[in-house]
Design an enzyme around this catalytic site. Structure first.
Site, short mmCIF file in Angstrom:
data_model
loop_
_atom_site.label_atom_id
_atom_site.label_comp_id
_atom_site.label_asym_id
_atom_site.label_seq_id
_atom_site.Cartn_x
_atom_site.Cartn_y
_atom_site.Cartn_z
N SER A 106 0.85 -1.18 0.00
CA SER A 106 0.00 0.00 0.00
C SER A 106 0.89 1.24 0.00
CB SER A 106 -0.90 -0.03 1.24
OG SER A 106 -1.75 1.08 1.28
N LYS A 107 0.35 2.39 -0.23
CA LYS A 107 1.12 3.63 -0.11
C LYS A 107 0.14 4.78 -0.04
CE LYS A 107 5.47 4.96 -0.09
NZ LYS A 107 6.67 4.21 0.31
#
Ligand code: NAD
Length: 476
Positions: A106-107
């Site tokens: 994720s980011k």
């Protein structure tokens, strides 16, 4: 594959993925499923500041949920956009798989220049952003766990942790909702230095193999090697500091936003860092040559180049002129797919981002485990270990006494041996082990397959295989 126009960051990551996946035999359709980003949430929210309403745009992208929680940093920079966040989220998936951190990728990012705001304003903005993400479970100890990235650090992580805890007052694991927190807010020793430390461990491991050094036309030890670093932030500073202070490398160049510093004899990393903190940049620093167009130093002679700032800095426009035989990607995506191709043809060895900067997520994993177990590492065993060591020392002391001048313990042996490992020692040991094991898994593929000629492809093969296996285990 010859790339003539520069792809976007996400396209670049996809091109590199595609290049690797072609060498694999995945079940039909799985190749695409792993590549695509599952979801990207865009949020626009308002914060009242300086007498008026300011609107901010933020993102949280989830690339793959083959393992949960998903994990990845939150970046504060003006250039943040969906393409970038998705590229970074994809890299997180591959990175976690490669170093066996049990997370999906994720980011997050917020379009903001943090230098334009006062601390209390940043707190309001961060808390509001955290609120927007937490209410959609995009911050959650069991689903999505952010960490620091460019423009954020311990301070922001502490605000996020507190915001989540206020919204989930009965969640006993609330602290595990974010990593990279300060020690007094549930953090872990060694997290701040972790990514730079990981870069050091990665280079040490690379330098253990004659064959690998030879592939880059290098030999010998890290001692005395010339290194140029771009970005003296969290990652670049720690990497440069440890490599120069502990391994004897010479930091001949430092590139920052406002220009670069060059010194054949090597720069004093600590002094440059202090100068930046005081003056906001490197210009005016007395003990080095100042280069106004800092990016020119990327093309300077050196043995090791460490891009540790942002993506796309080595691209079609300068790759041909880069002279470093070894590049270690401390930043995410500093070499574009086109530049990668040019550099490979020139015989340059690239230690890829998904491995090189994995120290951060590795120690974040330790922090998350610490938060869930509610106990500091080493707390139970340290004194017991010391007591057992004392037994050995007592026996050696008896020997020492009877042997007279013919034998005695080395002067600092007693102190070193007696000291049981505290949290920092354990974290460093776990990080070193992780970096070594992941490097070995890459180099095995690199050297055992004729169709794999670079470490990046090897890294993708190892990590995609692991992601594919977890899909298989889930029955997908
Ligand atoms: P940071 O904000 O602490 O530091 C970035 C540094 O780069 C700053 O000193 C900044 O002034 C400098 N910089 C910005 N633009 C520049 C330019 N155009 N030219 C030269 N220097 C420039 O960020 P960080 O946490 O050190 O992250 C750096 C890179 O490492 C990013 O790509 C990030 O995704 C990656 N990374 C960070 C971590 C982490 O734990 N912080 C973990 C993995 C990867």
């Amino acid at each position: 594959m010859t790339i003539r126009t520069e792809p976007s960051f996400r396209e670049s990551v996809d091109l590199m993925y595609n290049r690797a996946v072609k060498l694999m035999d995945l079940p039909p359709g799985l190749e695409e499923k792993i590549r695509v980003c599952n979801a990207t949430y865009t949020v626009r929210f308002g914060v009242r500041l300086r007498g008026s309403m300011h609107t901010f745009t933020g993102y949280r992208s989830v690339h793959s949920e083959h393992m949960e929680p998903v994990k990845g940093g939150i970046r504060y920079a003006t250039g943040v956009n969906q393409d970038e966040v998705e590229a970074l989220a994809a890299l997180m998936t591959y990175k976690c798989a490669l170093v066996e951190a049990p997370f999906g990728g994720s980011k997050g990012g917020l379009c903001i220049d943090p230098r334009e705001y006062e601390e209390h304003e940043l707190e309001l903005i961060t808390r509001r952003f955290a609120y927007e993400l937490a209410k959609r479970d995009l911050i959650n100890p069991s689903q999505n766990v952010p960490a620091p990235d460019m423009g954020t650090g311990e301070r922001e992580m502490a605000w996020i942790a507190d915001q989540y805890a206020r919204m989930n007052t009965t969640d006993i694991n609330a602290k595990a909702c974010v990593t990279g927190k300060p020690l007094n807010a549930g953090g872990i020793s060694g997290r701040v230095e972790a990514t730079g430390r990981g870069v050091q461990y990665a280079l040490r491991e690379f330098f253990r193999y004659e064959e690998d050094k030879a592939a880059a036309g290098l030999a010998g030890k890290l001692d005395g090697k010339r290194i140029i670093v771009q970005g003296l932030g969290n990652v670049g500073y720690h990497a440069a500091k440890f490599l120069s202070e502990e391994d004897g490398a010479r930091i001949t160049g430092i590139i920052e936003r406002d220009g670069g510093l060059f010194s054949v004899d090597g720069l004093d990393v600590e002094a440059v860092r202090n100068w930046i903190v005081k003056h906001g940049g490197v210009s005016g620093y007395p003990d080095a040559q100042f280069v106004e167009d800092g990016s020119q130093l990327l093309e300077e002679e050196c043995e090791i180049l460490i891009p540790a700032a942002l993506e796309g800095v080595i691209n079609l426009s300068n790759a041909e002129r880069v002279k470093a035989p070894l590049i270690i990607e401390a930043a995410n995506g500093p070499v574009t797919a086109g530049a990668d191709e040019i550099l490979r043809k020139k015989g340059c060895v690239i230690i890829p981002d998904m491995y090189a900067n994995a120290g951060g997520v590795t120690v974040s994993y330790f922090e998350w485990v610490k938060n869930l177990s509610h106990i500091r590492f080493g707390r139970m065993q340290r004194r017991q270990e010391e007591a057992r060591h004392q037994l050995v020392i007592d026996e050696l002391q008896r020997l020492d006494d009877v042997m007279g001048d013919t034998w005695s313990m080395s002067p600092d042996f007693k102190d070193k041996y007696l000291k049981g490992a505290g949290e920092l020692e354990l974290v460093r040991s776990g990080l070193d082990d992780t970096m070594r094991a992941a490097y070995q898994s890459m180099r095995e593929v690199w050297h055992s397959r004729d169709d794999v000629t670079d470490l990046r492809t090897a890294a993708y093969l190892v990590s995609i295989d692991k992601v594919a296996k977890s899909y298989h285990a889930k029955g997908l």
